[in-house]
Design an enzyme around this catalytic site. Sequence first.
Site, PDB file in Angstrom:
ATOM      1  N   GLY A  70       0.810  -1.214   0.000  1.00  0.00           N
ATOM      2  CA  GLY A  70       0.000   0.000   0.000  1.00  0.00           C
ATOM      3  C   GLY A  70       0.844   1.265   0.000  1.00  0.00           C
ATOM      4  O   GLY A  70       0.527   2.231  -0.706  1.00  0.00           O
ATOM      5  N   THR A 237      12.014  -7.726 -10.708  1.00  0.00           N
ATOM      6  CA  THR A 237      11.406  -9.029 -10.963  1.00  0.00           C
ATOM      7  C   THR A 237      10.156  -9.159 -10.105  1.00  0.00           C
ATOM      8  O   THR A 237      10.179  -8.878  -8.908  1.00  0.00           O
ATOM      9  CB  THR A 237      12.412 -10.153 -10.633  1.00  0.00           C
ATOM     10  OG1 THR A 237      13.584  -9.926 -11.422  1.00  0.00           O
ATOM     11  CG2 THR A 237      11.832 -11.519 -10.939  1.00  0.00           C
ATOM     12  N   CYS A 324       1.808   2.444  13.569  1.00  0.00           N
ATOM     13  CA  CYS A 324       2.960   3.156  13.051  1.00  0.00           C
ATOM     14  C   CYS A 324       3.422   4.259  14.001  1.00  0.00           C
ATOM     15  O   CYS A 324       4.572   4.654  13.979  1.00  0.00           O
ATOM     16  CB  CYS A 324       2.636   3.780  11.702  1.00  0.00           C
ATOM     17  SG  CYS A 324       1.667   2.709  10.671  1.00  0.00           S
TER      18      CYS A 324
HETATM   19  C1  LIG Z   1      -1.708  -0.579   5.960  1.00  0.00           C
HETATM   20  C2  LIG Z   1      -2.047   0.663   5.251  1.00  0.00           C
HETATM   21  C3  LIG Z   1      -1.173   1.246   4.323  1.00  0.00           C
HETATM   22  C4  LIG Z   1       0.215   0.687   4.067  1.00  0.00           C
HETATM   23  O1  LIG Z   1       0.181  -0.533   3.386  1.00  0.00           O
HETATM   24  P1  LIG Z   1       1.502  -1.439   3.385  1.00  0.00           P
HETATM   25  O2  LIG Z   1       1.188  -2.555   2.453  1.00  0.00           O
HETATM   26  O3  LIG Z   1       1.693  -1.890   4.802  1.00  0.00           O
HETATM   27  O4  LIG Z   1       2.620  -0.587   2.898  1.00  0.00           O
HETATM   28  C5  LIG Z   1      -1.574   2.375   3.655  1.00  0.00           C
HETATM   29  N1  LIG Z   1      -2.786   2.916   3.875  1.00  0.00           N
HETATM   30  C6  LIG Z   1      -3.662   2.390   4.746  1.00  0.00           C
HETATM   31  C7  LIG Z   1      -4.979   3.034   4.938  1.00  0.00           C
HETATM   32  C8  LIG Z   1      -3.313   1.257   5.479  1.00  0.00           C
HETATM   33  O5  LIG Z   1      -4.180   0.750   6.356  1.00  0.00           O
END
Ligand SMILES: *Cc1c(COP(=O)(O)O)cnc(C)c1O
Length: 395
Positions: A70, A237, A324
């Site tokens: 994400g 990759t 976080c």
């Molecule tokens: C968990 C999360 C992310 C980050 O995703 P990752 O795959 O851990 O980098 C970003 N935005 C929201 C709303 C999330 O809950």
Amino acid sequence: MQIYADNAATTRMSRTAIDAMLPYMEEIYGNPSSLYSIGQRAKEALEQARSDIAAVIGADPREITFTSGGSEADNQALLSAATLGKKQGKLHIVSSAFEHHAVLHALKRLESEGFEVTLLPVHENGIVDVREMEAALREDTCLVTIMTANNEIGTLQPVREIGAVCRAHGVPFHTDAVQAVGHLPIDVKADNIDLLSASAHKFHGPKGVGFLFARRGVRLTNLIEGGAQERGKRAGTENVSGIMAMAAALKEAAAGMAENAARMTALRDRLIAGLSEIPHSALNGDAVRRLPGNVNFCFEGIEGESLLLLLDDKGISASSGSACTSGSLDPSHVLLAIGRVHDVAHGSLRLSLGEDATEEEVDYIIRSVREIVEYLRGFSPVWRDLQSGKTPFIL
Ligand SMILES: *Cc1c(COP(=O)(O)O)cnc(C)c1O
């Protein structure tokens, strides 16, 4: 009892997802860019995964770019829109005050490069006002980025309406849908979405893999330069086994979505009702317009961290603020954005239920939280001052 109630932080991989990845580690381990058959079989599987994922959100397979998760998808979406904006002399971005840090910190960087960012308020209910969003648009706005569902308080944003307004004004719209994909129905066309981020580990897939949807005609800018993978838009990759597991997890989530959402909503509301009986407590975010599994409360006179540790002793995994930011002394920016004062925001608890949650577990959580809150208040100087009237109660 062992209860994992932190599904907003990450989820357990489903058996289906694990089974889907194993063949691509053990047998079909070829590089998808290689011309011999185990490479080409990996390539075909990868393209099947792309189609399967696209189908779940109503996209075309060519509109899906695989990423490391994400955060990467958010960063690439913002960078792409900013790059386009810069070319057109448009340096203004509209977002909200309670976005994930993957968006907020990427915006900070863009600000340092000359962009101007308007952060919309999210109000007491944790929801952006579409009229305020429209009023914030300017001639030089190059992007609106507003999340589909908030990761801490679970509130759902009026994505379709925001998208429609953006479309009418010709402004690209990105949504961080990491908390929503696999949990709630999304149709990128009907919802007027130009860019969308998703992450596999939030819907029972593996960590370290996700995808970015970019509507045809929205040009992506590379975050990672190198080989020509992902139509030249994301070098490296491909994480074939991870992508196969992500596609399997998403298909499984989509198949059970309506039923899971209905059952989890009932459990969520049972949990909210039970915790609401604790004196001087308050639910954070709208009671109805929220993710099926999300419960987030503030309890006055206690520290969220102590609550978490004692819940862990009772076998319950939960979180306070966001995963976080724990470790820092600042309260969650999300709780501050909905108007919670520092002291109250420090006493927060997020419980995010999984699809397999039961009534029995919810009742155990309610009993445990009640007990622990009472216990902690028993020797809290802050609580003593509240009780004696020295400081006024806020909740
Ligand atoms: C968990 C999360 C992310 C980050 O995703 P990752 O795959 O851990 O980098 C970003 N935005 C929201 C709303 C999330 O809950």
